[in-house]
Design a protein around this motif. Structure first.
Motif, PDB file in Angstrom:
ATOM      1  N   ILE A 195       0.829  -1.205   0.000  1.00 13.12           N
ATOM      2  CA  ILE A 195       0.000   0.000   0.000  1.00 13.12           C
ATOM      3  C   ILE A 195       0.863   1.255   0.000  1.00 13.12           C
ATOM      4  N   VAL A 196       1.916   1.259   0.818  1.00 14.42           N
ATOM      5  CA  VAL A 196       2.831   2.402   0.844  1.00 14.42           C
ATOM      6  C   VAL A 196       3.413   2.639  -0.551  1.00 14.42           C
ATOM      7  N   SER A 197       3.823   1.565  -1.209  1.00  9.03           N
ATOM      8  CA  SER A 197       4.389   1.677  -2.547  1.00  9.03           C
ATOM      9  C   SER A 197       3.381   2.256  -3.531  1.00  9.03           C
ATOM     10  N   HIS A 198       2.131   1.836  -3.423  1.00  7.71           N
ATOM     11  CA  HIS A 198       1.102   2.308  -4.357  1.00  7.71           C
ATOM     12  C   HIS A 198       0.641   3.732  -4.043  1.00  7.71           C
ATOM     13  N   ILE A 199       0.716   4.142  -2.773  1.00  6.92           N
ATOM     14  CA  ILE A 199       0.432   5.545  -2.443  1.00  6.92           C
ATOM     15  C   ILE A 199       1.499   6.426  -3.082  1.00  6.92           C
ATOM     16  N   ARG A 200       2.744   6.021  -2.962  1.00  2.00           N
ATOM     17  CA  ARG A 200       3.840   6.779  -3.571  1.00  2.00           C
ATOM     18  C   ARG A 200       3.695   6.813  -5.089  1.00  2.00           C
ATOM     19  N   TYR A 201       3.256   5.717  -5.666  1.00  3.18           N
ATOM     20  CA  TYR A 201       3.080   5.664  -7.117  1.00  3.18           C
ATOM     21  C   TYR A 201       1.944   6.588  -7.553  1.00  3.18           C
ATOM     22  N   THR A 202       0.864   6.629  -6.778  1.00  8.32           N
ATOM     23  CA  THR A 202      -0.245   7.530  -7.072  1.00  8.32           C
ATOM     24  C   THR A 202       0.235   8.974  -7.037  1.00  8.32           C
ATOM     25  N   GLN A 203       1.028   9.305  -6.038  1.00  8.71           N
ATOM     26  CA  GLN A 203       1.596  10.648  -5.916  1.00  8.71           C
ATOM     27  C   GLN A 203       2.483  10.968  -7.120  1.00  8.71           C
ATOM     28  N   HIS A 204       3.274  10.011  -7.536  1.00  8.32           N
ATOM     29  CA  HIS A 204       4.154  10.195  -8.697  1.00  8.32           C
ATOM     30  C   HIS A 204       3.335  10.473  -9.956  1.00  8.32           C
ATOM     31  N   LEU A 205       2.279   9.705 -10.167  1.00 15.28           N
ATOM     32  CA  LEU A 205       1.432   9.904 -11.347  1.00 15.28           C
ATOM     33  C   LEU A 205       0.815  11.296 -11.343  1.00 15.28           C
TER      34      LEU A 205
END
Length: 216
Positions: free
Chosen positions: A44-54
């Motif tokens: 989840i942490v990884s995907h939150i960071r990925y969402t922020q990146h997008l």
């Protein structure tokens, strides 16, 4: 008369071989014990960071659309028959994932998307890991702190955490902040093993981290 000499390991050599094999086994053979809540929180942490990146790479501003901010990249959780989540951009502002074009591709497998399912989606493109209940035994996802009562997070073009834009009661303008002042947003995750992990998202920077899983 010919003398026959038999060669064999000494006791010391046998002991040495057993010790070496034991060490190699400990290093090579994977541990069977699984920490599912740690795996879930890390994902989840990884995907939150990925969402922020997008969100930072894809500025949604459109001077001709007063509700342009509702298309911001979002990570949203829901609980149907089990807890799951999606990473998507609500292009048509209907409050949900409508088609595959709205969902982020899985950076680890571009043939799949970061969603566990939506109307009309083919199983071949969905990511089973997005179903937290089935994959990790997650039984609860609770938002707390400054984001209590919400179920998702959107990010603006500067990477700042914003009110979720894709649901009723969410953001009504492009500057609606989810995190205000110095209050953190927290996401508590519980699973069927009785373990609990807490994810923290900081204001302004949107920095996200997770504490080590513990018993509740």
């Amino acid at each position: 008369m010919k003398t026959v000499i038999y060669k064999a390991f000494t006791l010391m050599e046998l002991v040495l071989v057993i010790v070496v094999v034991g060490i190699l086994s400990a290093l090579v053979i994977p541990r069977l014990e699984r920490n599912a809540i740690l795996e879930a929180s890390n994902q989840i942490v990884s995907h939150i960071r990925y969402t922020q990146h997008l969100a930072m790479m894809d500025n949604k501003f459109n001077a001709n659309d007063a509700t342009w901010f509702k298309s911001r990249w979002t990570i949203a959780f829901n609980n149907g028959n089990s807890w799951r989540y999606d990473v998507f951009q609500d292009k048509n502002h209907d409050g949900a994932v409508s088609d595959i074009g709205e969902v982020a591709k899985d950076p680890q497998n571009p043939n799949r998307v970061l969603s566990s399912g939506f109307t009309g989606a083919a199983d071949s493109v969905l990511s089973k890991k997005m179903n937290l209940g089935n994959k990790f035994g997650v039984t609860g996802v609770v938002f707390g702190g400054s984001c209590a009562g919400t179920t998702g997070i959107s990010f603006d073009e500067k990477g700042r955490p914003m009110l979720q834009v894709s649901t009723a009661g969410g953001a009504t303008n492009p500057v609606d902040r989810m995190i205000t002042g110095n209050d953190d947003c927290t996401i508590a995750i519980n699973n069927d093993d009785g373990k609990r992990a807490v994810i923290t998202i900081r204001p302004e920077t949107g920095y996200v981290s997770a504490v080590n899983p513990t018993n509740p």
